[in-house]
Design a protein around this motif. Structure first.
Motif, short mmCIF file in Angstrom:
data_model
loop_
_atom_site.label_atom_id
_atom_site.label_comp_id
_atom_site.label_asym_id
_atom_site.label_seq_id
_atom_site.Cartn_x
_atom_site.Cartn_y
_atom_site.Cartn_z
N PRO A 139 87.37 81.05 15.84
CA PRO A 139 87.53 82.24 14.98
C PRO A 139 88.83 82.22 14.16
N PHE A 140 89.90 81.70 14.73
CA PHE A 140 91.17 81.67 14.00
C PHE A 140 91.16 80.63 12.88
N ILE A 141 90.57 79.48 13.15
CA ILE A 141 90.46 78.45 12.11
C ILE A 141 89.53 78.95 11.01
N ASP A 142 88.45 79.62 11.39
CA ASP A 142 87.53 80.20 10.41
C ASP A 142 88.26 81.21 9.53
N TYR A 143 89.12 82.02 10.13
CA TYR A 143 89.87 83.01 9.36
C TYR A 143 90.85 82.34 8.40
N ILE A 144 91.52 81.30 8.86
CA ILE A 144 92.47 80.59 8.01
C ILE A 144 91.77 80.01 6.79
N LEU A 145 90.58 79.45 6.99
CA LEU A 145 89.87 78.78 5.90
C LEU A 145 89.07 79.72 5.02
N PRO A 204 81.58 71.43 28.28
CA PRO A 204 82.21 72.72 28.61
C PRO A 204 83.62 72.87 28.04
N ILE A 205 84.39 71.80 28.05
CA ILE A 205 85.75 71.85 27.49
C ILE A 205 85.70 72.04 25.98
N GLN A 206 84.80 71.33 25.33
CA GLN A 206 84.67 71.47 23.88
C GLN A 206 84.19 72.86 23.50
N ALA A 207 83.25 73.40 24.24
CA ALA A 207 82.75 74.74 23.95
C ALA A 207 83.83 75.79 24.14
N THR A 208 84.62 75.66 25.18
CA THR A 208 85.70 76.61 25.43
C THR A 208 86.75 76.56 24.32
N SER A 209 87.13 75.37 23.92
CA SER A 209 88.13 75.25 22.84
C SER A 209 87.58 75.79 21.53
N LEU A 210 86.29 75.58 21.28
CA LEU A 210 85.68 76.11 20.06
C LEU A 210 85.65 77.64 20.08
N LEU A 211 85.33 78.22 21.22
CA LEU A 211 85.30 79.68 21.32
C LEU A 211 86.69 80.29 21.13
N ILE A 212 87.71 79.61 21.61
CA ILE A 212 89.07 80.14 21.50
C ILE A 212 89.65 79.89 20.11
N LEU A 213 89.57 78.68 19.61
CA LEU A 213 90.20 78.32 18.35
C LEU A 213 89.33 78.58 17.12
#
Length: 141
Positions: free
Chosen positions: A114-120, A103-112
């Motif tokens: 899209p932004f990391i995807d945009y940067i790359l 659950p912690i990993q999924a939450t961090s992935l959902l939050i971070l």
């Protein structure tokens, strides 16, 4: 790792994955003072030499992809060491530990994510045009 595959050749992606073996060994040696047998050290040397030989022949690498691969190798290696330490410290199995951390990993992935995807990639996930193949793949998951 997948961003590395997106930005580099498949050969460099495979080399990056193989380089995790010596990185984990060095990190465990530095962080946990773990000692390895002569046979293990020689096996790691063979892997490092193989990675070096393959790197010379695969030149389709760019700076962004190289940085992404380095970050992926270091973070994945650190995660493997951390997970191993947690399993040993708390005497739990892989599935039990995964059920607590997912659950912690999924939450961090959902939050971070899209932004990391945009940067790359330079685009947001909301800009993706859904095709029939993408819909079928999503529904079959």
């Amino acid at each position: 790792m997948n961003f590395s595959l997106m930005l580099n050749s498949v050969g460099f992606y495979q080399i990056s994955k193989l380089s995790m073996i010596p990185v984990v060994c060095v990190m465990e040696w530095i962080l946990n003072n773990k000692q390895y047998s002569k046979e293990v050290k020689m096996s790691v040397v063979v892997v490092v030499i193989g990675v070096g030989v393959c790197t010379v022949t695969d030149v389709k690498v760019n700076l962004k992809g190289f940085m992404c691969a380095c970050l992926a190798v270091l973070s994945t290696s650190f995660q493997q060491i951390s997970i191993g330490s947690l399993k040993k410290k708390h005497s739990v199995g892989s599935f039990e530990l995964l059920s607590k951390t997912a659950p912690i990993q999924a939450t961090s992935l959902l939050i971070l994510g899209p932004f990391i995807d945009y940067i790359l990639s330079g685009t947001f996930i909301t800009d993706y045009k859904m095709s029939s193949g993408a819909i079928v793949s999503t529904l079959s998951f």
